[in-house]
Design a protein around this motif. Structure first.
Motif, PDB file in Angstrom:
ATOM      1  N   LYS A   1       0.823  -1.214   0.000  1.00 50.94           N
ATOM      2  CA  LYS A   1       0.000   0.000   0.000  1.00 50.94           C
ATOM      3  C   LYS A   1       0.855   1.262   0.000  1.00 50.94           C
ATOM      4  CE  LYS A   1      -3.949  -2.130   2.366  1.00 50.94           C
ATOM      5  NZ  LYS A   1      -4.786  -2.128   3.594  1.00 50.94           N
ATOM      6  N   THR A   2       1.945   1.215   0.757  1.00 49.19           N
ATOM      7  CA  THR A   2       2.776   2.416   0.884  1.00 49.19           C
ATOM      8  C   THR A   2       3.940   2.432  -0.111  1.00 49.19           C
ATOM      9  OG1 THR A   2       4.110   1.349   2.600  1.00 49.19           O
ATOM     10  CG2 THR A   2       2.207   2.631   3.330  1.00 49.19           C
ATOM     11  N   GLU A   3       4.239   1.268  -0.710  1.00 58.72           N
ATOM     12  CA  GLU A   3       5.363   1.191  -1.649  1.00 58.72           C
ATOM     13  C   GLU A   3       4.881   0.598  -2.982  1.00 58.72           C
ATOM     14  OE1 GLU A   3       9.248  -0.040   0.111  1.00 58.72           O
ATOM     15  OE2 GLU A   3       8.008  -0.644   1.814  1.00 58.72           O
ATOM     16  N   LYS A   4       3.964   1.302  -3.616  1.00 56.49           N
ATOM     17  CA  LYS A   4       3.364   0.794  -4.849  1.00 56.49           C
ATOM     18  C   LYS A   4       4.393   0.619  -5.956  1.00 56.49           C
ATOM     19  CE  LYS A   4      -1.241   2.665  -3.873  1.00 56.49           C
ATOM     20  NZ  LYS A   4      -2.323   3.567  -4.314  1.00 56.49           N
ATOM     21  N   GLU A   5       5.284   1.569  -6.105  1.00 61.47           N
ATOM     22  CA  GLU A   5       6.301   1.463  -7.155  1.00 61.47           C
ATOM     23  C   GLU A   5       7.268   0.321  -6.864  1.00 61.47           C
ATOM     24  OE1 GLU A   5       8.250   5.155  -7.668  1.00 61.47           O
ATOM     25  OE2 GLU A   5       6.425   6.260  -8.245  1.00 61.47           O
ATOM     26  N   ARG A   6       7.454   0.041  -5.613  1.00 58.96           N
ATOM     27  CA  ARG A   6       8.367  -1.036  -5.206  1.00 58.96           C
ATOM     28  C   ARG A   6       7.892  -2.380  -5.745  1.00 58.96           C
ATOM     29  NH1 ARG A   6      11.630  -4.104  -4.362  1.00 58.96           N
ATOM     30  NH2 ARG A   6      12.617  -4.862  -2.466  1.00 58.96           N
ATOM     31  N   TYR A   7       6.579  -2.582  -5.822  1.00 58.96           N
ATOM     32  CA  TYR A   7       6.049  -3.875  -6.250  1.00 58.96           C
ATOM     33  C   TYR A   7       6.477  -4.206  -7.674  1.00 58.96           C
ATOM     34  CZ  TYR A   7       2.943  -7.597  -7.684  1.00 58.96           C
ATOM     35  OH  TYR A   7       2.468  -8.786  -8.182  1.00 58.96           O
ATOM     36  N   GLY A   8       6.447  -3.249  -8.558  1.00 60.90           N
ATOM     37  CA  GLY A   8       6.831  -3.503  -9.945  1.00 60.90           C
ATOM     38  C   GLY A   8       8.260  -3.997 -10.065  1.00 60.90           C
ATOM     39  N   VAL A   9       9.159  -3.385  -9.299  1.00 63.11           N
ATOM     40  CA  VAL A   9      10.562  -3.796  -9.303  1.00 63.11           C
ATOM     41  C   VAL A   9      10.698  -5.200  -8.724  1.00 63.11           C
ATOM     42  CG1 VAL A   9      12.859  -3.286  -8.395  1.00 63.11           C
ATOM     43  CG2 VAL A   9      11.345  -1.416  -9.136  1.00 63.11           C
ATOM     44  N   TYR A  10       9.984  -5.433  -7.631  1.00 58.92           N
ATOM     45  CA  TYR A  10      10.054  -6.738  -6.964  1.00 58.92           C
ATOM     46  C   TYR A  10       9.548  -7.852  -7.881  1.00 58.92           C
ATOM     47  CZ  TYR A  10       9.167 -10.434  -3.537  1.00 58.92           C
ATOM     48  OH  TYR A  10       9.157 -11.630  -2.854  1.00 58.92           O
ATOM     49  N   ALA A  11       8.384  -7.632  -8.514  1.00 54.25           N
ATOM     50  CA  ALA A  11       7.809  -8.646  -9.400  1.00 54.25           C
ATOM     51  C   ALA A  11       8.767  -8.960 -10.546  1.00 54.25           C
ATOM     52  CB  ALA A  11       6.461  -8.181  -9.937  1.00 54.25           C
ATOM     53  N   LYS A  12       9.435  -7.926 -11.067  1.00 54.59           N
ATOM     54  CA  LYS A  12      10.410  -8.119 -12.146  1.00 54.59           C
ATOM     55  C   LYS A  12      11.577  -8.980 -11.657  1.00 54.59           C
ATOM     56  CE  LYS A  12      13.395  -5.382 -15.259  1.00 54.59           C
ATOM     57  NZ  LYS A  12      14.710  -5.722 -14.652  1.00 54.59           N
ATOM     58  N   ASN A  13      12.040  -8.719 -10.438  1.00 55.48           N
ATOM     59  CA  ASN A  13      13.154  -9.486  -9.890  1.00 55.48           C
ATOM     60  C   ASN A  13      12.767 -10.939  -9.630  1.00 55.48           C
ATOM     61  OD1 ASN A  13      14.941  -7.329  -9.943  1.00 55.48           O
ATOM     62  ND2 ASN A  13      14.384  -6.634  -7.889  1.00 55.48           N
ATOM     63  N   VAL A  14      11.533 -11.153  -9.166  1.00 53.53           N
ATOM     64  CA  VAL A  14      11.042 -12.516  -8.956  1.00 53.53           C
ATOM     65  C   VAL A  14      11.057 -13.292 -10.274  1.00 53.53           C
ATOM     66  CG1 VAL A  14       8.998 -13.901  -8.421  1.00 53.53           C
ATOM     67  CG2 VAL A  14       9.655 -12.025  -6.910  1.00 53.53           C
ATOM     68  N   THR A  15      10.538 -12.665 -11.317  1.00 55.46           N
ATOM     69  CA  THR A  15      10.468 -13.333 -12.619  1.00 55.46           C
ATOM     70  C   THR A  15      11.856 -13.597 -13.185  1.00 55.46           C
ATOM     71  OG1 THR A  15       8.318 -12.292 -13.023  1.00 55.46           O
ATOM     72  CG2 THR A  15       9.472 -13.192 -14.930  1.00 55.46           C
ATOM     73  N   GLU A  16      12.770 -12.673 -12.962  1.00 57.47           N
ATOM     74  CA  GLU A  16      14.145 -12.888 -13.434  1.00 57.47           C
ATOM     75  C   GLU A  16      14.791 -14.064 -12.704  1.00 57.47           C
ATOM     76  OE1 GLU A  16      16.230  -9.214 -13.029  1.00 57.47           O
ATOM     77  OE2 GLU A  16      15.346  -8.324 -14.846  1.00 57.47           O
ATOM     78  N   LEU A  17      14.558 -14.169 -11.391  1.00 54.09           N
ATOM     79  CA  LEU A  17      15.107 -15.296 -10.648  1.00 54.09           C
ATOM     80  C   LEU A  17      14.472 -16.602 -11.127  1.00 54.09           C
ATOM     81  CD1 LEU A  17      16.800 -16.600  -8.453  1.00 54.09           C
ATOM     82  CD2 LEU A  17      14.989 -16.000  -6.793  1.00 54.09           C
ATOM     83  N   ALA A  18      13.151 -16.569 -11.338  1.00 50.37           N
ATOM     84  CA  ALA A  18      12.466 -17.762 -11.839  1.00 50.37           C
ATOM     85  C   ALA A  18      13.051 -18.204 -13.173  1.00 50.37           C
ATOM     86  CB  ALA A  18      10.970 -17.495 -11.975  1.00 50.37           C
ATOM     87  N   THR A  19      13.318 -17.257 -14.032  1.00 49.11           N
ATOM     88  CA  THR A  19      13.878 -17.577 -15.346  1.00 49.11           C
ATOM     89  C   THR A  19      15.258 -18.204 -15.215  1.00 49.11           C
ATOM     90  OG1 THR A  19      12.622 -15.740 -16.306  1.00 49.11           O
ATOM     91  CG2 THR A  19      14.440 -16.632 -17.607  1.00 49.11           C
ATOM     92  N   GLU A  20      16.061 -17.679 -14.294  1.00 48.22           N
ATOM     93  CA  GLU A  20      17.387 -18.262 -14.066  1.00 48.22           C
ATOM     94  C   GLU A  20      17.271 -19.710 -13.589  1.00 48.22           C
ATOM     95  OE1 GLU A  20      20.952 -16.370 -12.410  1.00 48.22           O
ATOM     96  OE2 GLU A  20      19.647 -14.647 -11.972  1.00 48.22           O
ATOM     97  N   ILE A  21      16.379 -19.936 -12.611  1.00 51.54           N
ATOM     98  CA  ILE A  21      16.214 -21.293 -12.082  1.00 51.54           C
ATOM     99  C   ILE A  21      15.677 -22.219 -13.160  1.00 51.54           C
ATOM    100  CG2 ILE A  21      14.976 -22.703 -10.389  1.00 51.54           C
ATOM    101  CD1 ILE A  21      14.962 -20.225  -8.549  1.00 51.54           C
ATOM    102  N   GLU A  22      14.683 -21.728 -13.911  1.00 53.90           N
ATOM    103  CA  GLU A  22      14.078 -22.526 -14.988  1.00 53.90           C
ATOM    104  C   GLU A  22      15.135 -22.951 -16.005  1.00 53.90           C
ATOM    105  OE1 GLU A  22      10.878 -24.216 -17.289  1.00 53.90           O
ATOM    106  OE2 GLU A  22      10.905 -23.420 -15.245  1.00 53.90           O
ATOM    107  N   ASN A  23      15.925 -22.012 -16.470  1.00 48.27           N
ATOM    108  CA  ASN A  23      16.938 -22.331 -17.473  1.00 48.27           C
ATOM    109  C   ASN A  23      17.977 -23.308 -16.930  1.00 48.27           C
ATOM    110  OD1 ASN A  23      15.664 -20.617 -19.271  1.00 48.27           O
ATOM    111  ND2 ASN A  23      17.001 -18.880 -18.845  1.00 48.27           N
TER     112      ASN A  23
END
Length: 900
Positions: A436-458
């Protein structure tokens, strides 16, 4: 490979080749010393000296061991997360018995482990659920005792998954520990503590199978070595059906030298759940000159091929197969996760006996016995690394996650039952910041999660291109889709709980269809679904969040039909095979997640029988609520019986039910026959029969029914006792004290009941709940204190003359005590309301028995309080208990009356 089988095979080898022995493997589980707490490793006494018997700081224990088996389940919030020290003295023989290399091998220790030998640090392992080893050869002293000191730490570590989860993080060396003695030339275990032998079956058909064998060899000597490598495929009868040889020259001190061989098998036996045919591959390494066996490895071989189709489902060996089974956690009643192999074996047999063919090994790799049993019994599996709820956006967290993924894949590579690698369970559920207080933070976090997932997947696909990958997500579909996380894995897993955490049961059907329309090109697995069920709680009018057997039955009956009717749902895993410990839960059984279809001690719930009847080819007839041995209810007006439902699970067409002298018959619909029968006071015997495949099968159930009076004139001197829960429709069976608690009722002249007030129903943003979620202190039977009637005026018993004991039970359910909101409840936690004083008086037949009763001030909130009073009734006045408000509304949780 099965460790017991391995030891047996080694013994057999030594019979035929007495001149040499390959590796030796044996447990060192017994007679350890344990100290709970941290001591500076710089103190030589900790890492070098073995404790004296008189040293009371050190407790003698055997492995497997956890220090949280009791403190994680008591009434005190929290449990010890810190350091524990283990020490053991081991005598090492020298001379001809001295091995070239000695390893200490851990099947699991939670979660950071440091190993010391004779005062010297050997190494560190991070992660609580994978296997690891250390080479302790340089640190050993021969022909004398050696001191092993092991430091284990289960503290929260932001760089090691899991960060948080709905299960307790038991600390300790909770799986077996081995010493492994090796010759100087051997199959390398340095590849992430794997066997050093990898089996793949890239092409399998009914006519032919291609088997590829890759071996990693290590030469630990300072000279070149010529070796002979052989691999034999052995069938179930012990016949060698195929064999290959290879000569190899190893350079001095070479490690992990890769050698590959291929075997072609004609007309192979195929592995499947109905026929889990296992070959063994025995790989031997011999000295080329002397013929001495230097090392040997035995690996399972199951020949099968499979595919997931997003529209048509799962196919094994070219045939359609619906994947239905459970998840599984690795703990047991009062043992935590420190289980012997036999308990792991029993769990997989429980799943197989139920008819299940699919196990999600969640949320972490488990004891190797689990996959060995799945191979043997024909249970298809997925395994995952423990990234749960959230990630830490750090290089170290990424490094540890990738390391765990490689450990998982290489250590479990050869199991034919394993078809899916998974990771990141509900990883966008518990964000590590305030959205709620860090709305912009979520976009960065979600991007980092997906990047980590991609690394693990590969990384996983590179390590194993033959199996599928999966990410299990929770029901916030758009969150995962918008983050791009749904584009990463080959399979999408969904954890869905409509009708439990949210909405109605019909919402599950709608979600399945929605998911298929959103992701038409990806296979879908329902990786979790379930409802919490306390096996002693019942209701004739069940509702969401009441924890009763009956609501759990309704839930699973609905979900099972919806899953089976949709071929695009390739598989489903019930959450969970067994109840398991979760420290931060309150509810009907505090510290426990009750969604298992068996209990913590593996008592089968109704839902286990529902699935067995549906899935198993074995004829089944079984009474539902068969463990409900003490029942109770109120007599029908003017009658001496109480009508209650009976369910019978059967895969026949019709069930005949005999109850005392009456006979009933009902058709079986969706594997259930339903009856309504008049229970009488005392013993009730039921016999159910059904003809299945031309043979009659029978089940018997006996119930002690405690009939409560509608009016006391019906019972007169027969009346003995009555136990009532206020503010609820639930029935509670207390087996230990031989008591059945029945729901309240409004007062009936000539009978009994409450006057005035309303049930306490905690408010949530999704409505109200039928009971409190609090852990009630000073009671082993929390459900009887988790409901209450608020603002009642009186409670009356129109009993005949006599002497009675009345017991009134209270627990203040509104207080200022702060509780951590359970993220898994998805908004169903109680909305905190202003708490005011509650003071009231209690009178019996006009006489005060309590004045200015203030439960919170006198006893404390969320604590069971029981007060007993002796009452003499004369002149047919009965018993009238009045509640006078002084401040706030009077409450009552339980009431008991017993005739003396």
């Amino acid at each position: 490979m099965n460790k017991h089988l391995y030891i047996l095979l080694l013994a057999l080898v030594s019979v035929f080749n007495v001149t040499a022995q390959s590796r030796q493997i044996f447990t060192v589980n017994n007679n350890w010393k344990f100290f709970k707490g941290d001591i500076e490793a710089s103190e030589s006494a900790v890492i070098q000296e073995y404790p004296q018997e008189s040293d009371e700081k050190w407790q003698t224990i055997n492995l497997p061991h956890t220090w949280n088996n009791l403190d994680a389940i008591d009434d005190i919030p929290g449990y010890y997360r810190g350091v524990g020290w283990y020490k053991k003295s081991i005598y090492m023989a020298g001379g001809e018995e001295r091995p070239a290399q000695t390893l200490i091998y851990f099947e699991g220790a939670n979660q950071v482990t440091d190993v010391y030998v004779n005062g010297q640090w050997v190494g560190k392992h991070k992660g609580g659920y994978t296997r690891f080893h250390f080479d302790i050869t340089p640190f050993l002293k021969y022909n004398q005792d050696n001191v092993l000191a092991i430091k284990v730490d289960n503290s929260h570590n932001k760089d090691i998954p899991p960060l948080s989860a709905d299960f307790s993080f038991f600390g300790g060396i909770y799986r077996d520990v081995f010493l492994i003695k090796l010759n100087d030339v051997h199959f390398s275990m340095d590849d992430f503590s794997s066997s050093g032998v990898y089996i793949t079956t890239p092409n399998v058909s009914k006519e032919q199978a291609k088997v590829q064998i890759e071996c990693l060899l290590t030469n630990g000597t300072n000279r070149n070595r010529a070796v002979d490598l052989s691999a034999r495929v052995i069938d179930k009868e012990g016949n060698t059906i195929s064999r290959v040889y290879r000569k190899k020259r190893l350079g001095k001190n070479e490690r992990k030298v890769s050698i590959s061989e291929e075997i072609i098998m004609e007309n192979p036996h195929l592995w499947s759940p109905d026929n889990p045919y296992l070959y063994n591959i025995i790989v031997q390494l011999k000295d080329a000159g002397s013929g001495q066996i230097l090392d040997e490895s035995v690996q399972p071989l199951g020949l099968r091929w499979f595919k997931f189709d997003p529209k048509e489902g799962f196919f094994l060996n070219g045939e359609y197969l619906k994947l239905i089974g459970t998840n599984r956690h690795q703990d047991y009643l009062q043992k935590g996760n420190a289980l012997p192999d036999e308990m792991h074996v029993r769990d997989i047999r429980l799943l197989k006996d139920m008819g299940g063919n699919f196990l999600r090994i969640s949320h972490y790799p488990q004891d190797p016995t689990v996959l060995e049993m799945c191979d043997k019994l024909g249970i298809l599996t997925s395994v995952e690394i423990p990234i749960v709820n959230a990630i830490t956006e750090s290089e170290e967290f990424t490094k540890n996650s990738l390391f765990m993924a490689e450990e998982m894949v290489k250590q479990n590579f050869n199991h034919p039952s394993l078809i899916i690698w998974a990771y990141m369970n509900e990883v966008l559920l518990r964000l590590p910041f305030d959205q709620k207080t860090e709305k912009e933070r979520y976009g960065v976090y979600a991007k980092n999660v997906t990047e980590l997932a991609t690394e693990i997947e590969n990384h996983i696909r590179e390590l194993d291109p033959h199996r599928y990958t999966m990410i299990p997500n929770h029901g916030a579909i758009s969150r995962y889709k918008d983050a791009g996380l749904t584009d990463v894995p080959m399979i999408l897993g969904w954890n869905l709980y409509q009708g439990w955490y949210s909405g109605k049961l019909s919402g599950f059907d709608k979600n399945l269809d929605k998911l298929h329309s959103l992701f038409p090109n990806q296979p879908l697995i329902i990786t979790e679904y379930g409802a919490d069920v306390h096996p002693r709680l019942h209701s004739l009018t069940p509702e969401r969040f009441d924890y009763t057997v009956e609501y759990g039955n309704e839930y699973h009956e609905h979900y099972l039909k919806a899953i089976m009717n949709r071929p695009y749902i390739v598989g489903a895993n019930i959450w969970n095979l067994n109840d398991f410990y979760s420290e931060y839960r309150g509810y009907a059984m505090p510290r426990t997640n009750l969604k298992g279809i068996t209990t913590l001690n593996r008592e089968k719930k109704d839902t286990w029988w529902l699935y067995k009847t549906f899935l198993s080819s074995t004829p089944v007839i079984k009474f539902g609520q068969n463990e409900w041995k003490i029942r109770g209810g109120v007599a029908e007006p003017g009658k001496d019986y109480c009508i209650q439902p009976i369910t019978v699970y059967s895969n026949g067409d019709v069930v005949e039910l005999r109850h005392n002298d009456e006979v009933y018959s009902a058709k079986v619909v969706d594997n259930i026959a339903r009856f309504s029968v008049p229970f009488v006071n005392g013993e009730n015997k039921f016999v159910a029969q059904s003809k299945i495949n031309s043979k009659v099968y029978t089940d018997v159930m006996e119930v002690d029914f405690r009939l409560a009076p509608y009016k006391f004139s019906q019972f007169n001197s027969e009346f003995q006792e009555l136990n009532v829960l206020l503010g609820t429709n639930r029935i509670y069976e207390d087996k230990v004290n031989d008591v059945v608690w029945i729901p309240e009722q409004a007062y009936v002249p000539g009978g009994w009941g409450y006057v005035g007030g309303e049930p306490f129903r905690p408010k949530t943003k999704y409505g109200s709940l039928p009971s409190s979620e609090l852990d009630i202190v000073d009671s082993e039977n929390d459900p009887i204190y988790q409901t209450q009637r608020v603002g009642l005026k009186k409670f009356k018993f129109d009993v005949p003359e006599g002497k009675y004991t009345i017991a009134l039970g209270w627990a203040e359910l509104q207080s200022d005590i702060e509780h951590e909101k359970l993220v898994y409840n998805l908004g169903n936690d109680k909305i905190e309301e202003a708490v005011s004083d509650r003071i009231f008086n209690v009178l019996v037949n006009g006489d005060y028995i309590e004045k200015n009763l203030n439960i919170t001030e006198q006893f404390g909130a969320e604590r069971a309080v029981l007060k007993k009073y002796t009452i003499v009734v004369t002149d047919k006045e009965g018993i009238s208990i009045d509640f006078e408000a002084v401040t706030g509304n009077p409450i009552l949780n339980t009431i008991q009356i017993r005739r003396l």
